[in-house]
Design a protein around this motif. Structure first.
Motif, short mmCIF file in Angstrom:
data_model
loop_
_atom_site.label_atom_id
_atom_site.label_comp_id
_atom_site.label_asym_id
_atom_site.label_seq_id
_atom_site.Cartn_x
_atom_site.Cartn_y
_atom_site.Cartn_z
N UNK A 157 6.00 -5.52 -2.68
CA UNK A 157 5.54 -5.00 -1.39
C UNK A 157 4.03 -5.20 -1.23
N UNK A 158 3.64 -5.70 -0.06
CA UNK A 158 2.22 -5.78 0.27
C UNK A 158 1.96 -5.24 1.67
N UNK A 159 2.98 -4.65 2.28
CA UNK A 159 2.84 -4.02 3.58
C UNK A 159 3.93 -2.96 3.70
N UNK A 210 3.63 1.87 -0.28
CA UNK A 210 4.06 1.13 0.92
C UNK A 210 5.47 1.52 1.38
N UNK A 211 5.96 2.68 0.93
CA UNK A 211 7.25 3.17 1.38
C UNK A 211 7.02 4.19 2.50
N UNK A 212 7.57 3.92 3.67
CA UNK A 212 7.40 4.80 4.82
C UNK A 212 8.65 5.63 5.06
N UNK A 213 8.46 6.94 5.25
CA UNK A 213 9.56 7.78 5.71
C UNK A 213 9.60 7.76 7.23
N UNK A 293 -2.51 1.25 4.16
CA UNK A 293 -2.72 0.47 5.38
C UNK A 293 -3.84 1.08 6.22
N UNK A 294 -3.84 2.39 6.35
CA UNK A 294 -4.91 3.07 7.08
C UNK A 294 -6.24 2.91 6.35
N UNK A 295 -6.19 3.03 5.04
CA UNK A 295 -7.41 2.90 4.24
C UNK A 295 -8.03 1.51 4.40
N UNK A 296 -7.19 0.48 4.34
CA UNK A 296 -7.69 -0.89 4.51
C UNK A 296 -8.29 -1.08 5.90
N UNK A 297 -7.64 -0.51 6.90
CA UNK A 297 -8.12 -0.63 8.28
C UNK A 297 -9.49 0.04 8.42
#
Length: 393
Positions: A157-159, A210-213, A293-297
């Motif tokens: 996983x990368x996203x 990278x696992x979203x609920x 993802x938020x952190x990278x943004x």
């Protein structure tokens, strides 16, 4: 169960389990064994093995053909016992498991997964104390196989991906991860993943993997200039705030000519909503810990503002969790971060709204060091009271 199983179990409980076939062994018969195999069958099987010259029977004195005292056999007979019992030798099981982990390590690149495999799984398969107690457990082996499949999937996983989509893709069942593997993966991640902080909720930990609920949504209020699909957007046009979902965070380009001179992150949603729009200020709801993802943004946003004088502030609960979230944002996103409404004056003003801190959390707080917040930390330890942001409203 057949007699050969008893002989194998006896053999594998001793240090001779690792394929030593020189010398002799003996097995003293006790009455309790007849619970598993009736006495007549036990005696008949012993006689049959003796007739094949695989062992010798020592009968209880005066009870020939009625009660066995001891079975004696050369260790060269073990291969025959395994064959008759249709069992794989323990040493072969261990060798296969070691090779499985070695092969897995050649495929895995993610550091926290590799560390777990090396420090727990492979180490156990080398440790003599562990190996002496090791027993073949088909149910456990099946779950471990699923776990390794899962770890391979996480490694790729990368996203972000929804939990059930991940489970279906890598485990062939949309609910299998949640039902059987999630708790194990959470334990491993909490121990080895350097992006997981103490105090994170389970959902926060999964986000780090990278696992979203549910879809990641970054709530912001103020002007942020971004470009997505060829369209330039200024979020400052929405004075009451807006939401950037996962796809936007992943695909939007942060423009250089920002109108930002202050960024304020706020831990709790009610306080975020109550913070008024102010030109030049970008207010961000943290919902606890930011996801990768938020952190990278936000790190990209920080880079776009490097040539501008920008003030970075964070406002959170005056408790252990609030301190940890402040440290997380400061160390991973905004190094120049300063506290906002997290000072000793604010604490003393709202102390009447304080709630008793749990003893185990107090112990953690006493070990916590953060120079910028140390006076508040010491005050919480002194009073035993914590204050949530909502008290300010």
């Amino acid at each position: 169960m057949i007699l050969c199983d008893f002989l194998i179990d006896q053999y594998e409980r001793k240090t001779k389990w690792n394929n030593i076939t020189e010398g002799n062994a003996s097995f003293r018969i006790e009455e309790k064994y007849y619970k598993y195999l009736d006495k007549t069958s036990f005696l008949n099987q012993a006689k049959e093995l003796e007739s094949k010259k695989l062992l010798k029977i020592k009968w209880v004195s005066g009870y020939y053909n009625e009660d066995i005292e001891k079975l004696k056999y050369p260790l060269t007979s073990m291969k025959d016992f395994y064959r008759i019992a249709n069992r794989k030798p323990k040493y072969e099981e261990i060798m296969e498991k070691k090779q499985e982990i070695i092969d897995l390590l050649q495929k895995v690149k993610t550091s926290w997964i590799r560390e777990y495999l090396e420090k727990e799984v492979l180490k156990n398969l080398i440790d003599e104390k562990y190996l002496k107690k090791y027993k073949v457990n088909e149910a456990k082996d099946k779950k471990n196989t699923l776990l390794y499949q899962c770890l391979l999937g996480l490694d790729q996983l990368d996203s972000p991906i929804f939990k059930r989509v991940f489970s279906k893709r890598y485990l062939k069942n949309s609910k299998l991860f949640e039902k059987q593997l999630q708790s194990v993966v959470l334990r491993i991640a909490r121990k080895y993943h350097d992006g997981v902080e103490e105090g994170m909720e389970n959902s926060d930990v999964l986000f780090q993997l990278y696992i979203e609920e549910y879809s990641q949504e970054l709530h912001i209020k103020g002007s942020l200039l971004i470009k997505a699909d060829g369209i330039t957007l200024d979020t400052g046009e929405y004075h009451y705030g807006t939401v950037l979902n996962s796809l936007t965070l992943k695909n939007a380009v942060i423009l250089k000519n920002q109108k930002i001179n202050k960024i304020l992150t706020i831990e709790n949603k009610a306080n975020y909503m109550a913070e008024p729009y102010e030109a030049g200020t970008l207010v961000i709801f943290t919902h606890g810990y930011f996801t990768p993802l938020e952190r990278d943004f936000l790190c990209c946003l920080k880079e776009s503002l490097e040539d501008k004088p920008v003030t970075y502030l964070h406002s959170g609960d005056l408790d252990y969790g609030g301190v940890r979230i402040f440290q997380y944002i400061k160390s991973r996103i905004f190094p120049d971060l300063k506290p906002y409404k997290m000072d000793i004056e604010t604490y003393n003003r709202y102390i009447s709204c304080g709630e008793a801190i749990e003893e185990r959390t107090l112990k953690k707080l006493k070990k916590c060091r953060e120079p910028i917040l140390q006076d508040v930390i010491d005050r919480i330890i002194e009073t035993g009271l914590v204050i949530e942001q909502e008290a300010y409203l």
